[in-house]
Design an enzyme around this catalytic site. Sequence first.
Site, mmCIF file in Angstrom:
data_model
loop_
_atom_site.group_PDB
_atom_site.id
_atom_site.type_symbol
_atom_site.label_atom_id
_atom_site.label_comp_id
_atom_site.label_asym_id
_atom_site.label_seq_id
_atom_site.Cartn_x
_atom_site.Cartn_y
_atom_site.Cartn_z
ATOM 1 N N THR A 196 64.803 4.431 73.263
ATOM 2 C CA THR A 196 65.610 4.243 72.441
ATOM 3 C C THR A 196 66.914 4.704 72.545
ATOM 4 O O THR A 196 67.078 5.371 73.692
ATOM 5 C CB THR A 196 65.086 5.133 70.879
ATOM 6 O OG1 THR A 196 65.167 6.240 71.139
ATOM 7 C CG2 THR A 196 63.415 4.875 70.849
ATOM 8 N N ASP A 197 67.714 4.601 71.685
ATOM 9 C CA ASP A 197 69.286 5.069 72.313
ATOM 10 C C ASP A 197 69.228 6.697 72.182
ATOM 11 O O ASP A 197 69.765 7.278 72.830
ATOM 12 C CB ASP A 197 70.048 4.556 71.096
ATOM 13 C CG ASP A 197 70.213 2.895 70.949
ATOM 14 O OD1 ASP A 197 70.066 2.396 72.246
ATOM 15 O OD2 ASP A 197 70.799 2.245 70.165
ATOM 16 N N CYS A 198 68.358 6.991 71.158
ATOM 17 C CA CYS A 198 68.387 8.746 71.138
ATOM 18 C C CYS A 198 67.323 9.227 71.997
ATOM 19 O O CYS A 198 67.580 10.355 72.556
ATOM 20 C CB CYS A 198 68.076 9.211 69.557
ATOM 21 S SG CYS A 198 66.664 8.220 68.926
ATOM 22 N N TYR A 199 66.220 8.434 72.522
ATOM 23 C CA TYR A 199 65.386 9.147 73.350
ATOM 24 C C TYR A 199 65.231 8.014 74.582
ATOM 25 O O TYR A 199 64.080 7.110 74.766
ATOM 26 C CB TYR A 199 63.714 9.052 72.573
ATOM 27 C CG TYR A 199 63.912 10.222 71.791
ATOM 28 C CD1 TYR A 199 63.917 11.578 72.178
ATOM 29 C CD2 TYR A 199 63.809 9.890 70.366
ATOM 30 C CE1 TYR A 199 64.011 12.591 71.027
ATOM 31 C CE2 TYR A 199 63.866 11.039 69.330
ATOM 32 C CZ TYR A 199 64.013 12.457 69.977
ATOM 33 O OH TYR A 199 64.003 13.229 68.935
ATOM 34 N N PRO A 200 66.130 7.972 75.375
ATOM 35 C CA PRO A 200 66.152 6.839 76.673
ATOM 36 C C PRO A 200 65.114 7.129 77.654
ATOM 37 O O PRO A 200 64.746 6.031 78.304
ATOM 38 C CB PRO A 200 67.494 7.006 77.252
ATOM 39 C CG PRO A 200 67.902 8.586 76.926
ATOM 40 C CD PRO A 200 67.306 8.911 75.521
#
Lengths: 407, 141
Positions: A138-142
């Site tokens: 994700t954007d926060c958990y790449p």
Amino acid sequence: MKVNRSIEEINRKIKSGKAVVLTAEEIIGVVEEKGTVKAAEEVDVVTTGTFGPMCSSGVFLNLGHPQPRIKLGEVYLNDVAAYAGIAAVDLYLGATALPPTDPTNLKHPGDFIYGGGHVIEDLVAGKEIRLEASSYGTDCYPLKKIETSFRLDEINEAVLYNPRNAYQNYNVAVNLGDKTIYTYMGILKPKMGNANYSSAGQLSPLFNDPLLKTIGMGTRIFLGGGIGYVAWHGTQHNPSASRDQKGLPEGPAATLALTGDLKQMQPRWLRGLSYLGYGATMQVGVGIPIPILNEEIMGYCAVRDEDIKAPVVDYEKGYPQRESGNLGLVSYADLKSGSISVQGKKVPTASLSSYAGAREIAATLKEWIAKGHFTLTEPAIKLPSADAGISLKPMPQRDPDKGEGTL
Amino acid sequence: MIKQKIVLRFPPHIVEQPTIYHLIKDFDLMVNILRADINPKKEGRLMMELSGSEANYQRAVEWLNEQGLQILNLEQQIIWRSDLCTHCGACTVICPTEALMFERPDMKVRFSEEKCIVCELCLRACPARAMETLVENANFQ
């Protein structure tokens, strides 16, 4: 009541090193000799213990964040699958979890040589645990993939949380069929070749407080060789099970959910187990102190193996098909003698719960209390007991598209 | 008179020889076979109890050695790891010879090597996997 003692009073005695503590085995003779009132006057605490396989056990872990961060999806610890459907690097690893590569029962009976319970044992032993995980990113958990290893002392939290432990009584398993069967109650030889049981009987925590008059949410206990707490009543809690005049259930009844910091526990009391043909699980050491608040509580703690009865259940058909009824009741004194009589046949018995372990746990807890290291707690709330009107429900089975009353 | 429980290990080239026949016929020994297997590598393993006169037994042992057979003590084939045993007792109803039994009132498991017939049923019956066998036996499982 002729004797009235508060937990506060007991704790004052514990702290001054003056508390009188006996194990649930030792107290039997004292009560027989002196009666409940005199025994209650003299003894402050009775300690119990049990060390049996408890499948509903597991650990919550927080592994800390890697760089870059990941929201763990599919996770394996030493190849064993863990559940990551909670926050980013939080996990739950259950005692019966298996590696996806385990052949299970494809070649029956399977060995189940290494599962969640074994990972927990290795973790507590300070061994290096291999982590393999993947995620969608994700954007926060790449980060999408990670392979690393860690030890217990390197991670933030490891909290044992066992949804169902310390079963108050259990079935005695036999096999009425013609072939050996492989169950969570061990190997059962055909035509009642053996009868397996799993309880510490007179030493078992919930036989010493059968109506949950002292054990409640927040009760401090011995758990896995360290300190733990009663978190809630356990799953499948069935306090309304039929009981004798002394309040002792004649089959599986009350259960406890237990929790505690894994970092102060010992591998000796959290053992990974492999049940042939059934699966992996964990043997958990539990010890609960019973505060002797009055002679009534003392009376419960004087329970003897002869007084406690367990139902003999057929695991070839009766249990798996959820048929009601049993083959009769037998006492733990008989079970521990090495053989029981079932429908006129002499059947050799074996235990899955370690009585020697239970004894050691009760003795250890006694020592902790006597030395002033371990004080008792007042429960935050009581757990539902025999009068709570709880009944055990089966799983609803119906056509999910048509709703209730179908099938 | 001597009575001895032994394990004979046969290399592949003599696995088809009538060894037992010679033990009886040439050395006048009484043979009680407990277990015999041949593994896919064509190695043989024979567990038995031999009894007879001391002199004949010693001559037989020499002869077996000459044939290239390895003679092992049966009592050391199965190992009870007391450090791993949780003393539950699950093994005690599976062991056919009471080599594994429950000591009362201690409620502890005890292993008597001399009663063990190396059936190996305990290896998988022990939930804590506290029963082990020699590495060389693995090829026969």
